[in-house]
Scaffold this motif. Structure first.
Motif, mmCIF file in Angstrom:
data_model
loop_
_atom_site.group_PDB
_atom_site.id
_atom_site.type_symbol
_atom_site.label_atom_id
_atom_site.label_comp_id
_atom_site.label_asym_id
_atom_site.label_seq_id
_atom_site.Cartn_x
_atom_site.Cartn_y
_atom_site.Cartn_z
ATOM 1 N N ALA A 62 -3.627 3.223 9.067
ATOM 2 C CA ALA A 62 -4.110 3.109 7.686
ATOM 3 C C ALA A 62 -5.619 3.308 7.631
ATOM 4 O O ALA A 62 -6.137 3.961 6.722
ATOM 5 C CB ALA A 62 -3.718 1.753 7.101
ATOM 6 N N GLY A 77 -3.463 -3.783 1.365
ATOM 7 C CA GLY A 77 -2.316 -2.944 1.054
ATOM 8 C C GLY A 77 -1.570 -2.431 2.267
ATOM 9 O O GLY A 77 -0.451 -1.961 2.153
ATOM 10 N N LEU A 78 -2.219 -2.498 3.442
ATOM 11 C CA LEU A 78 -1.629 -1.980 4.680
ATOM 12 C C LEU A 78 -1.228 -0.516 4.539
ATOM 13 O O LEU A 78 -0.179 -0.088 4.990
ATOM 14 C CB LEU A 78 -0.433 -2.835 5.123
ATOM 15 N N GLY A 79 -2.098 0.234 3.882
ATOM 16 C CA GLY A 79 -1.859 1.655 3.685
ATOM 17 C C GLY A 79 -3.152 2.340 3.300
ATOM 18 O O GLY A 79 -4.226 1.824 3.553
ATOM 19 N N PRO A 105 0.024 2.338 0.074
ATOM 20 C CA PRO A 105 0.027 0.974 0.600
ATOM 21 C C PRO A 105 1.423 0.354 0.496
ATOM 22 O O PRO A 105 2.218 0.727 -0.361
ATOM 23 C CB PRO A 105 -0.966 0.241 -0.304
ATOM 24 N N ARG A 106 1.692 -0.590 1.386
ATOM 25 C CA ARG A 106 2.976 -1.302 1.350
ATOM 26 C C ARG A 106 2.980 -2.389 0.293
ATOM 27 O O ARG A 106 4.023 -2.779 -0.201
ATOM 28 C CB ARG A 106 3.254 -1.935 2.712
ATOM 29 N N HIS A 107 1.784 -2.911 -0.006
ATOM 30 C CA HIS A 107 1.646 -3.991 -0.989
ATOM 31 C C HIS A 107 0.721 -3.537 -2.107
ATOM 32 O O HIS A 107 -0.209 -2.775 -1.870
ATOM 33 C CB HIS A 107 1.046 -5.243 -0.335
ATOM 34 N N ARG A 143 7.260 1.688 -8.229
ATOM 35 C CA ARG A 143 7.179 1.144 -6.873
ATOM 36 C C ARG A 143 7.065 -0.380 -6.840
ATOM 37 O O ARG A 143 7.666 -1.037 -6.000
ATOM 38 C CB ARG A 143 5.996 1.779 -6.157
ATOM 39 N N PHE A 144 6.265 -0.954 -7.746
ATOM 40 C CA PHE A 144 5.986 -2.391 -7.686
ATOM 41 C C PHE A 144 6.549 -3.184 -8.860
ATOM 42 O O PHE A 144 6.420 -4.403 -8.898
ATOM 43 C CB PHE A 144 4.476 -2.624 -7.567
ATOM 44 N N PRO A 187 5.664 -10.808 -1.392
ATOM 45 C CA PRO A 187 5.349 -9.679 -2.259
ATOM 46 C C PRO A 187 5.939 -9.746 -3.663
ATOM 47 O O PRO A 187 5.280 -9.444 -4.604
ATOM 48 C CB PRO A 187 5.872 -8.475 -1.488
#
Length: 184
Positions: free
Chosen positions: A3, A69-71, A79-81, A141-142, A172
């Motif tokens: 990332a 976000g880990l992305g 991001p994953r989050h 996505r979220f 999350p």
């Protein structure tokens, strides 16, 4: 680590092109000589401040994508989050606000009307991209998490106080918790 590397590459390519390469191609970094009447010396100082603040905010926002976000901000490696911490507690689009501020800062610093027009074009294109591409993607996505965040934090004009609806350490789907007085 992936990332971080991806974000650095995207930072150089996307904002680097918008705030670096294109303004340089338009101006060669030449100041207007003489400076136009609309650009007195204090405007140069304001331009320097906007440019420096834009770059600082951009770097912080990119870092937030990696850490929280880990992305990356790059759409192919999202991001994953949902990223809602740091400067994202004040405004939903700190990267875009930073890019527009930096472009405006360059225009003021150099006293270049063509860069003022360019900064307006950058904002218009970015605003259209956010409205018609990015927001629908984030909504899908979220889901409710993004909807709650979107209602609480404005897209372009920062809040005076940080939004505190995101609870650190929550799962999350449970991260965004509305509180009285938090929205708006």
């Amino acid at each position: 680590m992936r990332a971080l590397v991806g974000s650095i590459i995207f930072l150089v390519v996307a904002p680097g092109t918008v705030v670096g390469a294109i303004p340089w191609l338009l101006t060669g970094w030449d100041r207007a000589d003489p400076m136009p009447a609309w650009a007195p010396v204090p405007v140069e100082v304001l331009g320097s401040v906007l440019l420096a603040a834009g770059v600082a905010v951009l770097l912080h926002a990119f870092g937030q994508f990696v850490a929280e976000g880990l992305g990356t901000p790059f759409p192919a490696a999202p991001p994953r989050h949902l990223v809602v911490g740091g400067l994202y507690r004040f405004v939903r689009n700190p990267m875009y606000v930073a890019v527009v501020a930096a472009a405006l800062g360059e225009a003021l610093l150099l006293g270049r009307a063509d860069l003022l027009v360019y900064a307006v074009i950058v904002w218009a294109v970015t605003a259209a991209f956010v409205r018609f591409r990015e927001e629908p993607v984030l909504s899908r996505r979220f889901g409710a998490e993004y909807t709650t965040y979107r209602r609480a934090v404005r897209a372009w004009w920062p809040r005076l106080r940080p939004w505190r609806g995101a609870e650190p350490g929550a799962e999350p789907g449970e991260r965004l918790v509305g509180r009285p007085g938090e929205f708006g």
